[in-house]
Design a protein around this motif. Structure first.
Motif, PDB file in Angstrom:
ATOM      1  N   ARG A 179     -22.334  43.017  34.646  1.00  0.00           N
ATOM      2  CA  ARG A 179     -21.254  43.280  33.690  1.00  0.00           C
ATOM      3  C   ARG A 179     -20.174  44.149  34.320  1.00  0.00           C
ATOM      4  NH1 ARG A 179     -25.537  44.329  29.887  1.00  0.00           N
ATOM      5  NH2 ARG A 179     -25.757  42.647  28.362  1.00  0.00           N
ATOM      6  N   MET A 180     -20.602  45.242  34.914  1.00  0.00           N
ATOM      7  CA  MET A 180     -19.655  46.178  35.511  1.00  0.00           C
ATOM      8  C   MET A 180     -18.853  45.517  36.623  1.00  0.00           C
ATOM      9  SD  MET A 180     -19.281  47.987  38.529  1.00  0.00           S
ATOM     10  CE  MET A 180     -20.957  47.906  39.145  1.00  0.00           C
ATOM     11  N   GLY A 181     -19.550  44.809  37.528  1.00  0.00           N
ATOM     12  CA  GLY A 181     -18.868  44.185  38.653  1.00  0.00           C
ATOM     13  C   GLY A 181     -17.850  43.152  38.211  1.00  0.00           C
ATOM     14  N   LEU A 182     -18.233  42.290  37.264  1.00  0.00           N
ATOM     15  CA  LEU A 182     -17.299  41.279  36.769  1.00  0.00           C
ATOM     16  C   LEU A 182     -16.099  41.926  36.087  1.00  0.00           C
ATOM     17  CD1 LEU A 182     -19.738  38.592  35.310  1.00  0.00           C
ATOM     18  CD2 LEU A 182     -18.470  38.499  37.457  1.00  0.00           C
ATOM     19  N   HIS A 183     -16.364  42.963  35.302  1.00  0.00           N
ATOM     20  CA  HIS A 183     -15.265  43.642  34.600  1.00  0.00           C
ATOM     21  C   HIS A 183     -14.259  44.208  35.601  1.00  0.00           C
ATOM     22  CE1 HIS A 183     -13.227  47.001  32.547  1.00  0.00           C
ATOM     23  NE2 HIS A 183     -13.296  46.212  31.493  1.00  0.00           N
ATOM     24  N   GLU A 184     -14.727  44.902  36.605  1.00  0.00           N
ATOM     25  CA  GLU A 184     -13.827  45.498  37.589  1.00  0.00           C
ATOM     26  C   GLU A 184     -13.000  44.435  38.299  1.00  0.00           C
ATOM     27  OE1 GLU A 184     -13.180  48.604  38.140  1.00  0.00           O
ATOM     28  OE2 GLU A 184     -14.703  49.484  36.838  1.00  0.00           O
ATOM     29  N   LEU A 185     -13.619  43.334  38.674  1.00  0.00           N
ATOM     30  CA  LEU A 185     -12.926  42.322  39.461  1.00  0.00           C
ATOM     31  C   LEU A 185     -11.949  41.492  38.630  1.00  0.00           C
ATOM     32  CD1 LEU A 185     -15.918  41.173  41.690  1.00  0.00           C
ATOM     33  CD2 LEU A 185     -13.996  42.653  42.331  1.00  0.00           C
ATOM     34  N   ILE A 186     -12.310  41.182  37.381  1.00  0.00           N
ATOM     35  CA  ILE A 186     -11.402  40.402  36.535  1.00  0.00           C
ATOM     36  C   ILE A 186     -10.208  41.251  36.112  1.00  0.00           C
ATOM     37  CG2 ILE A 186     -11.171  39.140  34.366  1.00  0.00           C
ATOM     38  CD1 ILE A 186     -14.155  38.398  34.644  1.00  0.00           C
ATOM     39  N   VAL A 187     -10.466  42.504  35.739  1.00  0.00           N
ATOM     40  CA  VAL A 187      -9.359  43.400  35.400  1.00  0.00           C
ATOM     41  C   VAL A 187      -8.450  43.609  36.608  1.00  0.00           C
ATOM     42  CG1 VAL A 187      -8.782  45.785  34.788  1.00  0.00           C
ATOM     43  CG2 VAL A 187     -10.539  44.563  33.505  1.00  0.00           C
ATOM     44  N   ASN A 188      -9.044  43.749  37.775  1.00  0.00           N
ATOM     45  CA  ASN A 188      -8.261  43.912  39.003  1.00  0.00           C
ATOM     46  C   ASN A 188      -7.362  42.694  39.248  1.00  0.00           C
ATOM     47  OD1 ASN A 188      -7.935  45.535  41.632  1.00  0.00           O
ATOM     48  ND2 ASN A 188      -8.407  43.486  42.382  1.00  0.00           N
ATOM     49  N   ALA A 189      -7.901  41.488  38.981  1.00  0.00           N
ATOM     50  CA  ALA A 189      -7.118  40.261  39.168  1.00  0.00           C
ATOM     51  C   ALA A 189      -5.924  40.214  38.217  1.00  0.00           C
ATOM     52  CB  ALA A 189      -8.013  39.042  38.957  1.00  0.00           C
ATOM     53  N   VAL A 225      -5.673  33.742  35.422  1.00  0.00           N
ATOM     54  CA  VAL A 225      -6.828  34.115  36.234  1.00  0.00           C
ATOM     55  C   VAL A 225      -7.906  33.057  36.014  1.00  0.00           C
ATOM     56  CG1 VAL A 225      -8.654  35.802  36.657  1.00  0.00           C
ATOM     57  CG2 VAL A 225      -6.340  36.579  36.150  1.00  0.00           C
ATOM     58  N   THR A 226      -8.389  32.480  37.101  1.00  0.00           N
ATOM     59  CA  THR A 226      -9.447  31.475  37.038  1.00  0.00           C
ATOM     60  C   THR A 226     -10.779  32.122  37.390  1.00  0.00           C
ATOM     61  OG1 THR A 226      -7.896  29.729  37.683  1.00  0.00           O
ATOM     62  CG2 THR A 226     -10.244  29.252  37.915  1.00  0.00           C
ATOM     63  N   ILE A 227     -11.762  31.890  36.547  1.00  0.00           N
ATOM     64  CA  ILE A 227     -13.109  32.418  36.778  1.00  0.00           C
ATOM     65  C   ILE A 227     -14.071  31.245  36.807  1.00  0.00           C
ATOM     66  CG2 ILE A 227     -14.940  33.933  35.927  1.00  0.00           C
ATOM     67  CD1 ILE A 227     -11.493  34.435  34.528  1.00  0.00           C
ATOM     68  N   GLU A 228     -14.671  30.999  37.953  1.00  0.00           N
ATOM     69  CA  GLU A 228     -15.632  29.906  38.102  1.00  0.00           C
ATOM     70  C   GLU A 228     -16.999  30.492  38.429  1.00  0.00           C
ATOM     71  OE1 GLU A 228     -16.301  25.690  40.532  1.00  0.00           O
ATOM     72  OE2 GLU A 228     -14.493  26.911  40.876  1.00  0.00           O
ATOM     73  N   VAL A 229     -17.963  30.185  37.587  1.00  0.00           N
ATOM     74  CA  VAL A 229     -19.312  30.748  37.726  1.00  0.00           C
ATOM     75  C   VAL A 229     -20.303  29.622  37.971  1.00  0.00           C
ATOM     76  CG1 VAL A 229     -21.173  31.944  36.518  1.00  0.00           C
ATOM     77  CG2 VAL A 229     -18.833  32.776  36.325  1.00  0.00           C
ATOM     78  N   GLY A 230     -21.163  29.821  38.946  1.00  0.00           N
ATOM     79  CA  GLY A 230     -22.259  28.900  39.218  1.00  0.00           C
ATOM     80  C   GLY A 230     -23.586  29.624  39.039  1.00  0.00           C
TER      81      GLY A 230
END
Length: 296
Positions: A179-189, A225-230
């Motif tokens: 959760r934390m990692g995704l939040h930081e990276l998406i907000v950063n984007a 912002v594009t977020i692709e999750v596998g």
């Protein structure tokens, strides 16, 4: 996991006793409280065991509507049945809008309430079978393209985490890190990628207002912002790409170097970089790929 606990919330002892007898007759475990605050703490502590919450609307300290609102933030999959002896029709309608599965006016019929509990059990059984089906999943891919609305980030992460819990053999103690990692990276984007905001601007008292104004400017409003999750049984991978000009990621502090922990910039990158097993930028610096593995 079979959930067999029913949280009962009512400030009248006689009502709690009746509800306990009904729940026991359904071969479930009653867990009774006299106010919403105590019940919310119990739900927080035992959420994985809770099948259902039956709550009165009018109660001291924390009423049923507020209890539902708080629970929906942290435990959105918990079903509620509401009862009312003093609540108005308007409050019952509000409870239904907030997601209550059923409602009963006091004095309520035992047979009708038992039937409603039975419906909740059927839905829980179906959900459990759906979770078992995910054991046959080979791989699942999710693709989102969001605007620069910062308020979309948390709901998006909740969806991704829910999918990961179903499809991936992920230990629960790893969920906060994802959760934390995704939040930081998406907000950063959004902030530094698409909107090209400098880190120093976060010191402004009106930063969030400024951010939303910036997002509405013609130069930036069309960027996404594009977020692709596998996801598969043993790994969670995510590619986050913005439409900004990029940056020289080589200038970032090495997230795994202890000397960089307390540097003023790049804190989000340090947090995310130390949690994920793989962490890589593309050459342009407007795309980051992360992966966390959970091998057998």
């Amino acid at each position: 996991m079979i959930r067999n606990r029913v949280v009962i919330v009512d400030d009248e002892r006689a009502v709690r006793d009746l509800l306990e007898r009904i729940v026991l007759r359904e071969n479930l475990v009653p867990d009774s409280y006299g106010d919403g605050r105590e019940a919310f703490e119990a739900l927080r502590a035992r959420h994985d065991d809770v099948l259902l919450v039956i709550t009165d609307i009018k109660m001291p300290r924390l009423d049923g509507l507020e209890f539902m609102r708080l629970a929906s933030q942290d435990f959105p999959d918990t079903p509620f049945i509401v009862t009312s002896g003093h609540g108005t029709k308007k409050e019952i309608l509000q409870a239904l809008k907030q997601g209550a599965m059923d409602f009963f006016e006091k004095p309520f019929g035992i047979r009708e309430l038992s039937s409603s509990i039975g419906k909740v059990r059927l839905l829980a059984d179906a959900g459990r079978k759906a979770e078992q089906l995910y054991g046959y999943l080979v791989r699942k891919t999710l693709l989102f393209e969001i605007t620069n609305d910062i308020d979309l980030v948390q709901p998006l992460i909740r969806v991704l985490i829910d999918e990961a819990k179903l499809a991936c053999r992920i230990p629960r103690n790893q969920l906060p890190g994802i959760r934390m990692g995704l939040h930081e990276l998406i907000v950063n984007a959004i902030e530094h990628g698409n909107l090209e905001l400098e880190s120093e601007l976060k010191q402004r008292a009106d930063y969030l207002v400024f951010l939303k104004q910036r997002a509405g400017e013609p130069r930036f409003s069309g960027r996404r912002v594009t977020i692709e999750v596998g996801i598969d049984a043993e790994s969670f991978a995510c590619v986050i790409r913005d439409q900004g000009p990029g940056f020289d990621w080589r200038c970032l502090p090495d997230p795994r170097n202890p000397e960089n922990l307390f540097k003023p910039h790049g804190r989000g990158i340090i947090l995310a970089g130390n949690f994920f097993d793989e962490f890589n930028y593309n050459e342009a610096g407007n795309q980051v790929t992360v992966q966390k593995s959970f091998p057998l």
